[in-house]
Design an enzyme around this catalytic site. Structure first.
Site, PDB file in Angstrom:
ATOM      1  N   ARG A   1      41.159  37.647  42.116  1.00  0.00           N
ATOM      2  CA  ARG A   1      42.424  36.970  42.373  1.00  0.00           C
ATOM      3  C   ARG A   1      42.288  36.136  43.650  1.00  0.00           C
ATOM      4  O   ARG A   1      41.592  36.544  44.591  1.00  0.00           O
ATOM      5  CB  ARG A   1      43.555  37.989  42.579  1.00  0.00           C
TER       6      ARG A   1
ATOM      7  N   HIS B   1      40.309  29.213  36.578  1.00  0.00           N
ATOM      8  CA  HIS B   1      40.689  30.563  36.113  1.00  0.00           C
ATOM      9  C   HIS B   1      40.340  30.765  34.627  1.00  0.00           C
ATOM     10  O   HIS B   1      41.220  30.994  33.791  1.00  0.00           O
ATOM     11  CB  HIS B   1      42.190  30.820  36.362  1.00  0.00           C
TER      12      HIS B   1
HETATM   13  C1  GLV Z   1      43.016  37.670  34.063  1.00  0.00           C
HETATM   14  O1  GLV Z   1      43.033  37.148  35.140  1.00  0.00           O
HETATM   15  C2  GLV Z   1      43.395  39.040  33.757  1.00  0.00           C
HETATM   16  O2  GLV Z   1      43.903  39.751  34.646  1.00  0.00           O
HETATM   17  O3  GLV Z   1      43.176  39.452  32.605  1.00  0.00           O
END
Ligand code: GLV
Length: 309
Positions: free
Chosen positions: A224, A272
């Site tokens: 994150r 991401h």
């Molecule tokens: C993606 O970031 C997840 O938490 O699956």
């Protein structure tokens, strides 16, 4: 009993349809349509709007569509007594592992440098690293960390791990807790962050930590954005202590256009995408938990509210 699907992105309908396709006898609603709030017992969610989960008086399970649940703990309107589950999925784990392997090998073999050179028609051979030259350190030895370790070992990497408490993982030297963190860091030429984002791990990738890494290490954050102190990374990449970084997650996503990461030659950013929940693979475990809820059985992959993962 019924399920509500809550997410604000363009995947809301796809997830709802896929759930309905596999559970045609179950009442499944999108949170955007009219639906009987008191019937809802399970909410399947990803980054819900605040003040949404408190609308369901009979809610018995909050199920994250992903591995992470940090967005649930951040939302203070979420009722505190309802069990939370997360996704633990072999496809999610192997996708993550493949992505990290690609980043490590691309870094070793200077692939992004060559792409930049190519666009300017520059022919400039660089020295390259070998797998036998480095040790990969994985922070966070949960389902994703373990799978990554297994694949790295298969590919001849030496792997060390760091976890909150002691763990036995074949082929990996696992260091535990704050007392062993610096030893772990001193061995990690490539540091991969796969930690859950909690109060304790927020900002953990900072100058204090970078200082403990061997010179010319490479940092990968696929967990994150909140784990990283952006200015500290820039400082340590710019002063040459770090060779570079691969970042897939950011404090704000999409990464704001004025952010210095965009143009940094030693920082590779991706939007991401390291590992995205696969609908076909994840739906069965959501429905299995719904069935358990109906039958009053313990839920799978329940998160600890105390640990926040
Ligand atoms: C993606 O970031 C997840 O938490 O699956």
């Amino acid at each position: 009993m019924a399920i509500v699907v809550i997410r604000q992105d363009n995947k809301l309908d796809a997830w709802k349809k896929a759930l309905i396709a596999k559970a045609s006898n179950t009442a499944i609603y999108s949170y955007l349509e009219d639906h009987p709030k008191e019937e809802i017992t399970m909410a399947c969610i990803w980054k819900q709007p605040s003040e949404t989960l408190n609308l369901y008086p009979n809610l018995k399970c909050i199920a994250s569509f992903g591995a992470g649940v940090d967005f649930i703990f951040k939302d203070h309107s979420v009722p505190k007594h309802i069990p939370i589950t997360r996704v633990v999925d072999p496809v999610l784990a192997s996708d993550m592992s493949e992505f990290v392997l690609a980043l490590i090998l691309g870094f070793f073999k200077n692939l992004t440098t060559y792409k930049t050179d190519q666009l300017q028609k520059i022919w400039s051979p660089q020295e390259y690293k070998r797998i036998s030259d480095v040790t990969v350190g994985i922070m966070g030895m949960g389902a994703l960390g373990e799978k990554l370790a297994e694949d790295l070992i298969k590919n001849r990497f030496r792997v060390v791990g760091w976890a909150k408490s002691k763990k036995i993982i074949p082929g990996v030297e696992v260091y535990a807790g704050n007392s062993q963190k610096n030893t772990f860091l001193s061995l990690s030429n490539i540091l991969v962050c796969l930690l859950p984002l909690t109060k304790e791990t927020t900002g953990i990738l900072n100058s204090k930590l970078f200082r403990e890494l061997p010179k010319q290490s490479y940092v990968i954050n696929v967990a994150r954005g909140g784990h990283l102190v952006d200015e500290d990374l820039l400082e340590y990449v710019n002063n040459g202590h770090l060779a570079g970084a691969g970042l897939d997650v950011f404090h704000e996503e999409p990464l704001p256009v004025e952010h210095p990461f965009w143009n940094h030659p030693k920082i590779q950013i991706t939007p991401h995408v390291a590992s995205v929940s696969d609908i076909d693979s994840v739906i069965p475990q959501l429905l299995e938990n719904y069935r358990r809820l109906e039958e009053g059985l313990p839920l799978m992959n329940e998160v600890s509210r105390e640990k926040e993962y």
